[in-house]
Design a protein around this motif. Structure first.
Motif, mmCIF file in Angstrom:
data_model
loop_
_atom_site.group_PDB
_atom_site.id
_atom_site.type_symbol
_atom_site.label_atom_id
_atom_site.label_comp_id
_atom_site.label_asym_id
_atom_site.label_seq_id
_atom_site.Cartn_x
_atom_site.Cartn_y
_atom_site.Cartn_z
ATOM 1 N N PHE A 138 0.783 -1.174 0.151
ATOM 2 C CA PHE A 138 0.096 0.070 0.036
ATOM 3 C C PHE A 138 0.863 1.375 0.030
ATOM 4 N N VAL A 139 0.391 2.423 -0.570
ATOM 5 C CA VAL A 139 0.876 3.701 -0.597
ATOM 6 C C VAL A 139 -0.033 4.645 -0.110
ATOM 7 N N PRO A 140 0.255 5.781 0.371
ATOM 8 C CA PRO A 140 -0.629 6.900 1.067
ATOM 9 C C PRO A 140 -0.938 7.719 -0.158
ATOM 10 N N THR A 141 -2.232 8.255 -0.005
ATOM 11 C CA THR A 141 -2.653 9.348 -1.043
ATOM 12 C C THR A 141 -3.472 10.382 -0.146
ATOM 13 N N LEU A 142 -3.507 11.662 -0.674
ATOM 14 C CA LEU A 142 -4.163 12.884 -0.087
ATOM 15 C C LEU A 142 -5.559 12.942 -0.943
ATOM 16 N N THR A 143 -5.506 12.503 -2.294
ATOM 17 C CA THR A 143 -6.704 12.975 -3.157
ATOM 18 C C THR A 143 -7.366 11.917 -3.839
ATOM 19 N N ALA A 144 -6.957 10.847 -4.033
ATOM 20 C CA ALA A 144 -7.556 9.580 -4.660
ATOM 21 C C ALA A 144 -8.783 9.355 -4.044
ATOM 22 N N GLY A 145 -9.589 8.879 -5.126
ATOM 23 C CA GLY A 145 -10.951 8.278 -4.448
ATOM 24 C C GLY A 145 -10.917 6.959 -4.109
ATOM 25 N N GLN A 146 -12.299 6.258 -3.700
ATOM 26 C CA GLN A 146 -12.478 4.906 -3.054
ATOM 27 C C GLN A 146 -11.708 3.933 -4.095
ATOM 28 N N TYR A 147 -11.846 3.905 -5.111
ATOM 29 C CA TYR A 147 -11.497 2.849 -6.267
ATOM 30 C C TYR A 147 -10.063 3.078 -6.892
ATOM 31 N N ALA A 148 -9.139 3.966 -6.118
ATOM 32 C CA ALA A 148 -7.783 4.312 -6.751
ATOM 33 C C ALA A 148 -7.126 3.164 -6.317
ATOM 34 N N TYR A 149 -5.844 3.042 -6.942
ATOM 35 C CA TYR A 149 -4.966 1.868 -7.052
ATOM 36 C C TYR A 149 -3.626 2.717 -7.154
ATOM 37 N N ALA A 150 -2.614 2.193 -7.034
ATOM 38 C CA ALA A 150 -1.199 2.409 -7.345
ATOM 39 C C ALA A 150 -0.408 1.356 -8.435
ATOM 40 N N GLY A 165 10.885 2.152 -9.476
ATOM 41 C CA GLY A 165 10.655 1.970 -7.821
ATOM 42 C C GLY A 165 9.677 2.964 -7.467
ATOM 43 N N TRP A 166 9.415 3.936 -7.977
ATOM 44 C CA TRP A 166 8.293 4.681 -7.649
ATOM 45 C C TRP A 166 7.078 4.489 -7.907
ATOM 46 N N PHE A 167 5.856 4.912 -7.255
ATOM 47 C CA PHE A 167 4.529 4.487 -7.713
ATOM 48 C C PHE A 167 3.565 5.491 -8.017
ATOM 49 N N LEU A 168 2.693 5.143 -9.042
ATOM 50 C CA LEU A 168 1.847 6.003 -9.439
ATOM 51 C C LEU A 168 0.455 5.839 -9.104
ATOM 52 N N VAL A 169 -0.088 6.849 -8.527
ATOM 53 C CA VAL A 169 -1.447 6.392 -7.912
ATOM 54 C C VAL A 169 -2.631 6.698 -8.991
ATOM 55 N N CYS A 170 -3.365 5.862 -9.412
ATOM 56 C CA CYS A 170 -4.525 5.933 -10.493
ATOM 57 C C CYS A 170 -5.676 5.808 -10.101
ATOM 58 N N ASP A 171 -6.457 6.901 -10.487
ATOM 59 C CA ASP A 171 -7.912 7.278 -9.875
ATOM 60 C C ASP A 171 -9.124 6.981 -11.134
ATOM 61 N N PRO A 172 -9.717 5.668 -11.230
ATOM 62 C CA PRO A 172 -10.654 5.611 -12.225
ATOM 63 C C PRO A 172 -11.809 6.405 -12.219
ATOM 64 N N ASP A 173 -12.029 7.159 -11.140
ATOM 65 C CA ASP A 173 -13.145 8.015 -10.999
ATOM 66 C C ASP A 173 -13.230 9.491 -11.567
ATOM 67 N N LEU A 174 -11.509 9.696 -11.934
ATOM 68 C CA LEU A 174 -11.688 10.990 -12.597
ATOM 69 C C LEU A 174 -11.554 11.022 -13.845
ATOM 70 N N VAL A 229 -3.031 10.632 -10.275
ATOM 71 C CA VAL A 229 -3.228 11.624 -9.835
ATOM 72 C C VAL A 229 -1.984 12.234 -8.704
ATOM 73 N N GLU A 230 -1.242 11.094 -8.484
ATOM 74 C CA GLU A 230 -0.061 11.332 -7.435
ATOM 75 C C GLU A 230 1.157 10.691 -7.733
ATOM 76 N N ILE A 231 2.186 10.707 -7.511
ATOM 77 C CA ILE A 231 3.405 10.142 -7.735
ATOM 78 C C ILE A 231 4.144 10.223 -6.459
ATOM 79 N N ILE A 232 4.305 8.582 -6.018
ATOM 80 C CA ILE A 232 4.777 8.595 -4.468
ATOM 81 C C ILE A 232 6.203 7.856 -4.438
ATOM 82 N N PRO A 233 6.986 8.203 -3.397
ATOM 83 C CA PRO A 233 8.459 7.735 -3.505
ATOM 84 C C PRO A 233 8.247 6.247 -2.744
ATOM 85 N N PRO A 234 9.214 5.342 -3.114
ATOM 86 C CA PRO A 234 9.274 4.166 -2.449
ATOM 87 C C PRO A 234 9.544 4.036 -1.079
#
Length: 249
Positions: A138-150, A165-174, A229-234
């Motif tokens: 899991f990774v943290p997010t500030l803005t993504a919706g309930q169906y988001a994934y990384a 190694g970085w993570f991209l948070v994807c939000d299918p609701d947007l 919607v977001e890029i998260i460091p490892p």
């Protein structure tokens, strides 16, 4: 016209930025890569190498937008470049905290945890596929919706904009936005991260994340276009959701 003198704080920002740049180049060199100021300018979306050079050499005072972009690309804490500007940042990908602050989960920005999809490794062409293995932490997010994934970026297909190694948070609701990153899901099972240009006459136009190639896909071959919607460091990845809530300080 006489150039306006930079304040002491902005001069110090430039010196710290130059130090971060030198370290970034040295690290890349040890891995057999060569990076240039032009690479960094392109990764930031600036038209010329001169834009980065101006910040680097103190000809232009660093601003908040530039700080966020540069700290992400150079893989450093924004505070290490500009403590003053970093206080204004309210972003998971650029969390502002002083070196004396704890690195615990309790000091991460408020939000929620999203699952990391288990995908096969991205190849040199940037494509990957669902391996069917379920969740990979899991990774943290500030803005993504309930169906988001990384999605975990691997390999060098998106370098230097997104490091392996970085993570991209994807939000299918947007809805996808022009010039922003998206995950393109194709009906043949392949997936890829690209910059969204638009859909014209039933054809999807995208640009490689590193800006090297423009691609098109017939929309009849596209299953879905999911905004990043977001890029998260490892360092913020966790195998399990921590018991501590995510808080912002």
């Amino acid at each position: 016209m006489v150039r306006k003198q930079l304040s002491l704080e902005r001069k110090q920002d430039a010196a710290r930025l130059k130090n971060a740049w030198d370290k970034y180049k040295e690290e890349a060199k040890t891995k057999g890569r060569k990076v240039t100021q032009e690479d960094i300018s392109e990764a930031c979306g600036w038209n010329t190498q001169a834009a980065f050079s101006a910040y680097l050499n103190g000809r232009t005072p660093l601003n908040l937008d530039a700080l966020i972009k540069l700290s992400n690309i150079l893989e450093v804490n924004p505070y290490d470049i500009s403590p003053e500007l970093a206080k204004e940042i309210n972003s998971v990908s650029s969390t502002s905290k002083s070196p004396d602050e704890s690195q615990s989960i309790s000091q991460m920005p408020s939000g929620r945890w999203v699952p990391v999809k288990s995908y096969s490794k991205m190849g040199m062409d940037g494509y990957f596929s669902d391996s069917g293995d379920g969740c990979d932490g899991f990774v943290p997010t500030l803005t993504a919706g309930q169906y988001a994934y990384a999605v975990k970026g691997t390999g060098d297909s998106m370098y230097p904009v997104i490091r392996s190694g970085w993570f991209l948070v994807c939000d299918p609701d947007l809805e996808p936005q022009i010039t922003e990153f998206v995950e393109v899901q194709l009906k043949d099972g392949r997936r890829t991260i690209k910059e969204f240009i638009g859909v014209i006459n039933g054809v999807l136009h995208v640009l490689a994340v590193n800006g090297n190639e423009r691609l098109t896909f017939d929309m009849t071959d596209v299953e879905r276009i999911v905004p990043v919607v977001e890029i998260i460091p490892p360092s913020r990845h966790r195998d399990e959701i921590p018991m501590m809530p995510i808080k912002q300080h």
